[in-house]
Scaffold this active site. Structure first.
Site, PDB file in Angstrom:
ATOM      1  N   ARG A 124     -10.593   9.943   1.808  1.00  0.00           N
ATOM      2  CA  ARG A 124     -10.447  10.665   3.079  1.00  0.00           C
ATOM      3  C   ARG A 124     -11.542  11.732   3.210  1.00  0.00           C
ATOM      4  O   ARG A 124     -11.992  12.019   4.320  1.00  0.00           O
ATOM      5  CB  ARG A 124      -9.038  11.255   3.188  1.00  0.00           C
ATOM      6  CG  ARG A 124      -7.984  10.147   3.291  1.00  0.00           C
ATOM      7  CD  ARG A 124      -6.563  10.683   3.355  1.00  0.00           C
ATOM      8  NE  ARG A 124      -5.591   9.591   3.229  1.00  0.00           N
ATOM      9  CZ  ARG A 124      -4.279   9.753   3.122  1.00  0.00           C
ATOM     10  NH1 ARG A 124      -3.765  10.971   3.157  1.00  0.00           N
ATOM     11  NH2 ARG A 124      -3.483   8.719   3.004  1.00  0.00           N
ATOM     12  N   LYS A 132       0.872  -1.175   0.000  1.00  0.00           N
ATOM     13  CA  LYS A 132       0.000   0.000   0.000  1.00  0.00           C
ATOM     14  C   LYS A 132       0.908   1.224   0.000  1.00  0.00           C
ATOM     15  O   LYS A 132       1.710   1.421   0.910  1.00  0.00           O
ATOM     16  CB  LYS A 132      -0.903   0.007   1.228  1.00  0.00           C
ATOM     17  CG  LYS A 132      -1.825   1.210   1.250  1.00  0.00           C
ATOM     18  CD  LYS A 132      -2.715   1.215   2.463  1.00  0.00           C
ATOM     19  CE  LYS A 132      -3.707   2.353   2.404  1.00  0.00           C
ATOM     20  NZ  LYS A 132      -4.544   2.398   3.617  1.00  0.00           N
ATOM     21  N   LYS A 152      -2.150  -1.545  -3.799  1.00  0.00           N
ATOM     22  CA  LYS A 152      -3.020  -0.379  -3.738  1.00  0.00           C
ATOM     23  C   LYS A 152      -2.203   0.903  -3.809  1.00  0.00           C
ATOM     24  O   LYS A 152      -1.226   0.997  -3.062  1.00  0.00           O
ATOM     25  CB  LYS A 152      -3.802  -0.436  -2.420  1.00  0.00           C
ATOM     26  CG  LYS A 152      -4.661   0.758  -2.136  1.00  0.00           C
ATOM     27  CD  LYS A 152      -5.293   0.599  -0.789  1.00  0.00           C
ATOM     28  CE  LYS A 152      -6.179   1.799  -0.563  1.00  0.00           C
ATOM     29  NZ  LYS A 152      -6.892   1.723   0.687  1.00  0.00           N
ATOM     30  N   SER A 160     -10.174   5.468  -4.759  1.00  0.00           N
ATOM     31  CA  SER A 160     -11.105   6.584  -4.919  1.00  0.00           C
ATOM     32  C   SER A 160     -10.657   7.611  -5.962  1.00  0.00           C
ATOM     33  O   SER A 160     -11.456   8.056  -6.793  1.00  0.00           O
ATOM     34  CB  SER A 160     -11.314   7.266  -3.567  1.00  0.00           C
ATOM     35  OG  SER A 160     -10.082   7.707  -3.020  1.00  0.00           O
ATOM     36  N   TYR A 219     -14.877   0.937  -6.970  1.00  0.00           N
ATOM     37  CA  TYR A 219     -16.143   1.678  -6.830  1.00  0.00           C
ATOM     38  C   TYR A 219     -16.987   1.547  -8.098  1.00  0.00           C
ATOM     39  O   TYR A 219     -18.142   1.956  -8.103  1.00  0.00           O
ATOM     40  CB  TYR A 219     -15.839   3.151  -6.514  1.00  0.00           C
ATOM     41  CG  TYR A 219     -15.018   3.289  -5.250  1.00  0.00           C
ATOM     42  CD1 TYR A 219     -15.624   3.222  -3.994  1.00  0.00           C
ATOM     43  CD2 TYR A 219     -13.624   3.400  -5.298  1.00  0.00           C
ATOM     44  CE1 TYR A 219     -14.863   3.289  -2.832  1.00  0.00           C
ATOM     45  CE2 TYR A 219     -12.853   3.465  -4.137  1.00  0.00           C
ATOM     46  CZ  TYR A 219     -13.478   3.409  -2.913  1.00  0.00           C
ATOM     47  OH  TYR A 219     -12.737   3.453  -1.761  1.00  0.00           O
ATOM     48  N   LYS A 252       1.592   9.824   5.775  1.00  0.00           N
ATOM     49  CA  LYS A 252       1.651   8.411   6.158  1.00  0.00           C
ATOM     50  C   LYS A 252       2.915   7.726   5.638  1.00  0.00           C
ATOM     51  O   LYS A 252       2.972   6.510   5.527  1.00  0.00           O
ATOM     52  CB  LYS A 252       0.378   7.705   5.668  1.00  0.00           C
ATOM     53  CG  LYS A 252      -0.915   8.269   6.293  1.00  0.00           C
ATOM     54  CD  LYS A 252      -2.145   7.405   5.991  1.00  0.00           C
ATOM     55  CE  LYS A 252      -3.390   7.908   6.736  1.00  0.00           C
ATOM     56  NZ  LYS A 252      -4.550   7.009   6.565  1.00  0.00           N
ATOM     57  N   GLU A 261       7.666  -7.130   1.239  1.00  0.00           N
ATOM     58  CA  GLU A 261       6.389  -7.112   1.971  1.00  0.00           C
ATOM     59  C   GLU A 261       5.573  -8.368   1.656  1.00  0.00           C
ATOM     60  O   GLU A 261       4.956  -8.966   2.542  1.00  0.00           O
ATOM     61  CB  GLU A 261       5.572  -5.867   1.588  1.00  0.00           C
ATOM     62  CG  GLU A 261       6.111  -4.551   2.154  1.00  0.00           C
ATOM     63  CD  GLU A 261       5.778  -4.364   3.631  1.00  0.00           C
ATOM     64  OE1 GLU A 261       5.177  -5.264   4.246  1.00  0.00           O
ATOM     65  OE2 GLU A 261       6.137  -3.308   4.182  1.00  0.00           O
TER      66      GLU A 261
HETATM   67  C1  PBG Z   1      -6.970   3.697   5.463  1.00  0.00           C
HETATM   68  C2  PBG Z   1      -7.507   3.409   4.110  1.00  0.00           C
HETATM   69  C3  PBG Z   1      -7.394   4.269   3.013  1.00  0.00           C
HETATM   70  C4  PBG Z   1      -8.041   3.672   1.956  1.00  0.00           C
HETATM   71  C5  PBG Z   1      -8.533   2.454   2.404  1.00  0.00           C
HETATM   72  N1  PBG Z   1      -8.178   2.294   3.752  1.00  0.00           N
HETATM   73  C6  PBG Z   1      -6.823   5.622   2.891  1.00  0.00           C
HETATM   74  C7  PBG Z   1      -5.596   5.980   3.559  1.00  0.00           C
HETATM   75  O1  PBG Z   1      -4.665   5.177   3.731  1.00  0.00           O
HETATM   76  O2  PBG Z   1      -5.538   7.151   3.952  1.00  0.00           O
HETATM   77  C8  PBG Z   1      -8.150   4.313   0.590  1.00  0.00           C
HETATM   78  C9  PBG Z   1      -9.159   3.777  -0.331  1.00  0.00           C
HETATM   79  C10 PBG Z   1      -9.448   4.657  -1.495  1.00  0.00           C
HETATM   80  O3  PBG Z   1      -8.819   5.710  -1.734  1.00  0.00           O
HETATM   81  O4  PBG Z   1     -10.361   4.284  -2.238  1.00  0.00           O
HETATM   82  N2  PBG Z   1      -6.749   2.653   6.326  1.00  0.00           N
END
Ligand code: PBG
Length: 325
Positions: free
Chosen positions: A207, A197, A250, A276, A315, A219, A235
């Site tokens: 968010r 990720k 991701k 997203s 989505y 992050k 990982e």
């Molecule tokens: C956080 C989390 C995130 C997403 C899924 N779980 C965002 C982040 O790490 O800030 C993002 C999913 C998306 O953007 O569709 N645990």
């Protein structure tokens, strides 16, 4: 006539032949639909940066899942929007059995036992710091966070979750959660690890949807550097060793090479999260008439499948299923 021995165009000469030689297909079976849960009854609100995606109260989410099941979508990944006054440093609301998330999951599974429910394990929706881990003096603590994550995973398994999705990128979490689940009698609950990720700008609309942006900093001390692929292999090896059932990459679209690399090096099913921001870009350009949104959607999903993901969290799942009906 020029003498050309092999003419690849022969295999493209009609729709029938093109279909016959097609190497990859996206099926509704491959898709997981993420859903945003809010408090209340009969409540919904559209995510402004994700046209067509609604935050739903539990009763409406039940209806949505029922409709999606009838379209052939089987699996749903649910994320809660927690009100600010319930957030704290240690994310205790995540363990509240009567709280929004766990009670909705119990209800959905009771009403629709055929639905496969995936839950999110991370502190950020419940954290007053907006981080995925426990914060102390501006630092995100690893091992202290694992204890919270394990409790969260057990609470979600107790509520009936089929697949746990640790999305926090703490070290050792898959193994720690696996052991905690097994010790508590949940050896059948699966783990879909967010293996690679990345610290990505593509999460912006998510968010917004949950109001879960970090209150300070970023992050980057836990999510991966977008410049790295070999690190994703490290990982992945750890996740395999620790007992993950699926490896996820991701975001998806800017990381197709990472998907391919995991596919080539590991035998577990690979999932990809078409996030997203990737959805938002397509919707925004389509609304302006700059692209054909439906065709771009199908091409994006196909590219993720072709790269090697057998599972796509997207989505677009519902509109794809409607279009294929
Ligand atoms: C956080 C989390 C995130 C997403 C899924 N779980 C965002 C982040 O790490 O800030 C993002 C999913 C998306 O953007 O569709 N645990």
């Amino acid at each position: 006539m020029i003498n050309i021995n092999y003419r690849p165009r022969r295999n493209r000469k009609s729709a029938a032949i093109r279909n016959m030689v097609e190497e990859n297909t996206v099926s509704v079976n491959n898709l997981i639909l993420p859903l945003f849960l809010i408090e209340g009854k009969n409540k919904y609100s559209e995510v402004s940066s994700m046209p067509g995606i609604f935050r739903l109260s539990a009763d409406l989410m039940l209806k949505e899942i029922e409709e999606c099941l009838s379209l052939g979508i089987t699996t749903f990944d649910i994320f809660p929007a927690i009100s600010d006054d319930l957030k704290n440093r240690t994310a205790t609301e995540s363990l509240n059995k009567k709280g929004l998330y766990l009670s909705a999951i119990r209800e959905i599974i009771k009403e629709l036992p055929e639905a496969v429910i995936m839950t999110d394990v991370a502190m950020d929706p419940y954290s007053s710091d907006g981080h995925d881990g426990l914060v102390k003096d501006g630092e995100i603590l690893n091992d202290e966070t694992l204890e919270i994550l394990a409790k969260m995973a057990i609470a979600q398994a107790e509520a009936g979750a089929d697949i746990i999705g640790p999305s926090d990128m703490m070290d050792g979490r898959v193994g720690y959660i696996r052991q905690a689940l097994d010790k508590n009698g949940f050896s059948n609950v699966s783990i879909m690890s967010y293996t690679a990720k990345y610290a990505s700008a593509f999460y912006g609309p998510f968010r917004d949807a949950l109001d879960s942006a970090p209150k300070f900093g970023d992050k980057k001390t836990y999510q991966m550097n977008p410049a790295n692929t070999r690190e994703a292999l490290i990982e992945a090896a750890l996740d395999v060793e620790e007992g993950a059932d699926f490896l996820m990459v991701k975001p998806a679209l800017s990381y197709l090479d990472v998907i391919k690399s995991l596919r080539d090096n590991f035998d577990l099913p690979i999932a990809a999260y078409n996030v997203s921001g990737e959805y938002a870009m397509v919707k925004a350009a389509a609304a302006k008439g700059w692209i054909d949104g439906d065709r771009v959607r199908d091409e994006i999903l196909l590219s993720i499948k072709r790269a090697g993901a057998s599972i796509i969290l997207t989505y677009f799942a519902k509109e794809f299923a409607v279009a294929k009906k």
